[in-house]
Design a protein around this motif. Structure first.
Motif, PDB file in Angstrom:
ATOM      1  N   ASN A 107      40.154  31.967  32.020  1.00 30.20           N
ATOM      2  CA  ASN A 107      40.429  31.754  33.437  1.00 30.20           C
ATOM      3  C   ASN A 107      40.855  30.305  33.656  1.00 30.20           C
ATOM      4  O   ASN A 107      40.127  29.370  33.342  1.00 30.20           O
ATOM      5  CB  ASN A 107      39.181  32.078  34.262  1.00 30.20           C
ATOM      6  CG  ASN A 107      39.378  31.795  35.723  1.00 30.20           C
ATOM      7  OD1 ASN A 107      38.789  30.867  36.259  1.00 30.20           O
ATOM      8  ND2 ASN A 107      40.209  32.580  36.383  1.00 30.20           N
ATOM      9  N   ASN A 110      39.931  29.300  39.548  1.00 31.94           N
ATOM     10  CA  ASN A 110      38.964  30.175  40.206  1.00 31.94           C
ATOM     11  C   ASN A 110      38.678  29.644  41.605  1.00 31.94           C
ATOM     12  O   ASN A 110      37.560  29.253  41.928  1.00 31.94           O
ATOM     13  CB  ASN A 110      37.684  30.257  39.379  1.00 31.94           C
ATOM     14  CG  ASN A 110      36.708  31.291  39.912  1.00 31.94           C
ATOM     15  OD1 ASN A 110      37.021  32.003  40.854  1.00 31.94           O
ATOM     16  ND2 ASN A 110      35.525  31.348  39.326  1.00 31.94           N
ATOM     17  N   LYS A 112      40.426  30.659  45.606  1.00 33.22           N
ATOM     18  CA  LYS A 112      40.485  31.927  46.317  1.00 33.22           C
ATOM     19  C   LYS A 112      41.010  33.034  45.404  1.00 33.22           C
ATOM     20  O   LYS A 112      40.511  34.155  45.411  1.00 33.22           O
ATOM     21  CB  LYS A 112      41.360  31.792  47.564  1.00 33.22           C
ATOM     22  CG  LYS A 112      40.742  30.962  48.679  1.00 33.22           C
ATOM     23  CD  LYS A 112      41.614  30.983  49.922  1.00 33.22           C
ATOM     24  CE  LYS A 112      40.935  30.224  51.052  1.00 33.22           C
ATOM     25  NZ  LYS A 112      41.762  30.244  52.294  1.00 33.22           N
ATOM     26  N   TRP A 113      42.025  32.697  44.615  1.00 34.42           N
ATOM     27  CA  TRP A 113      42.594  33.652  43.663  1.00 34.42           C
ATOM     28  C   TRP A 113      42.234  33.227  42.251  1.00 34.42           C
ATOM     29  O   TRP A 113      42.290  32.045  41.909  1.00 34.42           O
ATOM     30  CB  TRP A 113      44.114  33.719  43.816  1.00 34.42           C
ATOM     31  CG  TRP A 113      44.550  34.453  45.038  1.00 34.42           C
ATOM     32  CD1 TRP A 113      44.720  33.943  46.292  1.00 34.42           C
ATOM     33  CD2 TRP A 113      44.871  35.845  45.123  1.00 34.42           C
ATOM     34  NE1 TRP A 113      45.128  34.922  47.161  1.00 34.42           N
ATOM     35  CE2 TRP A 113      45.226  36.106  46.477  1.00 34.42           C
ATOM     36  CE3 TRP A 113      44.884  36.896  44.209  1.00 34.42           C
ATOM     37  CZ2 TRP A 113      45.598  37.372  46.920  1.00 34.42           C
ATOM     38  CZ3 TRP A 113      45.258  38.154  44.642  1.00 34.42           C
ATOM     39  CH2 TRP A 113      45.606  38.390  45.979  1.00 34.42           C
ATOM     40  N   LEU A 115      43.277  33.119  38.421  1.00 37.85           N
ATOM     41  CA  LEU A 115      44.468  33.148  37.581  1.00 37.85           C
ATOM     42  C   LEU A 115      44.014  33.065  36.128  1.00 37.85           C
ATOM     43  O   LEU A 115      43.397  32.084  35.715  1.00 37.85           O
ATOM     44  CB  LEU A 115      45.404  31.989  37.929  1.00 37.85           C
ATOM     45  CG  LEU A 115      45.854  31.894  39.390  1.00 37.85           C
ATOM     46  CD1 LEU A 115      46.730  30.670  39.606  1.00 37.85           C
ATOM     47  CD2 LEU A 115      46.593  33.157  39.813  1.00 37.85           C
ATOM     48  N   ALA A 149      46.164  38.112  37.830  1.00 40.69           N
ATOM     49  CA  ALA A 149      45.705  37.461  39.057  1.00 40.69           C
ATOM     50  C   ALA A 149      44.848  38.439  39.844  1.00 40.69           C
ATOM     51  O   ALA A 149      45.075  39.651  39.814  1.00 40.69           O
ATOM     52  CB  ALA A 149      46.888  37.002  39.905  1.00 40.69           C
ATOM     53  N   GLY A 150      43.846  37.914  40.554  1.00 40.61           N
ATOM     54  CA  GLY A 150      42.997  38.793  41.344  1.00 40.61           C
ATOM     55  C   GLY A 150      42.161  38.024  42.337  1.00 40.61           C
ATOM     56  O   GLY A 150      42.012  36.794  42.255  1.00 40.61           O
ATOM     57  N   ARG A 151      41.614  38.781  43.288  1.00 38.31           N
ATOM     58  CA  ARG A 151      40.756  38.175  44.301  1.00 38.31           C
ATOM     59  C   ARG A 151      39.733  39.201  44.770  1.00 38.31           C
ATOM     60  O   ARG A 151      40.061  40.382  44.940  1.00 38.31           O
ATOM     61  CB  ARG A 151      41.579  37.683  45.490  1.00 38.31           C
ATOM     62  CG  ARG A 151      40.762  36.954  46.556  1.00 38.31           C
ATOM     63  CD  ARG A 151      41.644  36.396  47.639  1.00 38.31           C
ATOM     64  NE  ARG A 151      40.846  35.737  48.668  1.00 38.31           N
ATOM     65  CZ  ARG A 151      41.362  35.145  49.751  1.00 38.31           C
ATOM     66  NH1 ARG A 151      42.679  35.120  49.931  1.00 38.31           N
ATOM     67  NH2 ARG A 151      40.569  34.571  50.636  1.00 38.31           N
ATOM     68  N   TYR A 157      38.387  44.522  46.233  1.00 36.14           N
ATOM     69  CA  TYR A 157      39.054  43.570  45.354  1.00 36.14           C
ATOM     70  C   TYR A 157      40.496  44.018  45.137  1.00 36.14           C
ATOM     71  O   TYR A 157      40.853  45.191  45.345  1.00 36.14           O
ATOM     72  CB  TYR A 157      38.340  43.474  43.998  1.00 36.14           C
ATOM     73  CG  TYR A 157      38.430  44.724  43.161  1.00 36.14           C
ATOM     74  CD1 TYR A 157      39.487  44.921  42.269  1.00 36.14           C
ATOM     75  CD2 TYR A 157      37.462  45.716  43.246  1.00 36.14           C
ATOM     76  CE1 TYR A 157      39.583  46.077  41.504  1.00 36.14           C
ATOM     77  CE2 TYR A 157      37.544  46.867  42.489  1.00 36.14           C
ATOM     78  CZ  TYR A 157      38.598  47.051  41.625  1.00 36.14           C
ATOM     79  OH  TYR A 157      38.701  48.191  40.870  1.00 36.14           O
ATOM     80  N   GLN A 159      43.793  43.188  42.155  1.00 42.44           N
ATOM     81  CA  GLN A 159      44.208  42.493  40.945  1.00 42.44           C
ATOM     82  C   GLN A 159      45.546  43.044  40.469  1.00 42.44           C
ATOM     83  O   GLN A 159      45.907  44.179  40.783  1.00 42.44           O
ATOM     84  CB  GLN A 159      43.166  42.632  39.841  1.00 42.44           C
ATOM     85  CG  GLN A 159      42.927  44.061  39.371  1.00 42.44           C
ATOM     86  CD  GLN A 159      41.755  44.153  38.413  1.00 42.44           C
ATOM     87  OE1 GLN A 159      40.744  43.482  38.559  1.00 42.44           O
ATOM     88  NE2 GLN A 159      41.893  45.014  37.402  1.00 42.44           N
TER      89      GLN A 159
END
Length: 268
Positions: A107, A110, A112-113, A115, A149-151, A157, A159
């Motif tokens: 990662n 880390n 809000k999103w 990556l 990418a994800g949130r 959630y 991604q």
């Protein structure tokens, strides 16, 4: 529309975390045992559709694990055992190891999103039966770099990932693209929908035996555009179960058959 919703793909990714941007905490372990069944298909996606001279069943018992070597870096291991068979009268089955996968993801951000970058390597550990053409993995090494990418939000959630499968031994490479959104409907139940696509780059010229082509198992230039649904039930914070299935918008050289997967997971 009826045909669209009943044609399911073996190659849809059903592992809940293998293409996730979330990494494990240091010394945290995630283990999942799953079983996927695709029975008695005799057609492949193509233009025109490909009719096989035999019916193929492709089942997979899979052990998948992740281990956090730090809070930002996670090791990935995947051991698939394939149970393939045909309705041929001689040597009708090939039960063997598939392509063992190992990888690492890190990662990079880390906020809000999330990556995250990931690199997977699939070893050439599959088996081929020359009599029936049943193959349990690609006759190649595969290298898969991914950007993910994800949130996460309170109860849901999102991604997405993109990357490539780069294969040796004159197999074509693939471009990969997919996304997923999940929602927690109950305290113990998640429902997630996903889109998953693979496009062959048609840059490999491996010549496979006709017996193998007549199964559709790990042949060259496979492509698909698919959708699917996952259900994740949490028994407690560390243990749960999941089921996954999906359908195809389109495909090439992949099976037309119903498929479903069940899994059990545990966090340590």
């Amino acid at each position: 529309m009826k045909k669209l919703t009943t044609l399911l793909l073996l190659f849809i990714s059903i592992n809940l975390f293998s293409q996730s941007p979330w990494t494990k905490k240091k010394n945290e372990t995630y283990v999942q045992l799953s079983y996927t069944s695709i029975s008695n298909y005799d057609k492949l996606f193509g233009s025109p559709e490909i009719n096989l001279s035999q019916k193929i069943s492709d089942n997979t018992l899979q052990l998948y694990t992740e281990y956090g070597i730090s809070d930002k870096t996670t090791l990935v291991l995947n051991f698939p055992f394939k149970l393939t068979s045909s309705n041929a009268t001689s040597a009708p089955s090939n039960n063997s190891l598939g392509n063992v996968q190992f990888g690492i993801k890190h990662n990079f951000s880390n906020k809000k999103w999330l990556l995250t970058g990931q690199l997977n390597v699939e070893a050439n550990t599959g088996n081929y039966d020359a009599v029936t053409g049943l193959r349990t993995g690609y006759d190649a090494w595969s290298f898969t770099p991914l950007f993910i990418a994800g949130r996460g939000f309170n109860n849901w959630y999102v991604q997405a990932f993109t990357g490539f499968d780069i294969r040796t031994n004159d197999y074509s490479s693939n471009y990969k693209l997919g996304g997923e959104i999940g929602y927690k409907t109950l305290n113990w139940l998640w429902i997630a929908g996903f889109l998953d696509g693979v496009a062959s780059l048609d840059n490999g010229d491996i010549v496979l035996p006709s017996e193998n082509l007549n199964t559709g198992l790990y042949v060259n230039n496979q492509s698909y555009a698919a959708f699917g649904l996952k259900l994740i039930g949490e028994v407690n914070a560390n243990f749960g179960a999941n089921v996954a299935f999906g359908g195809a918008f389109a495909g090439r050289n992949v099976a037309q058959a119903p498929a479903i997967s069940f899994g059990l997971y545990h966090r340590f």
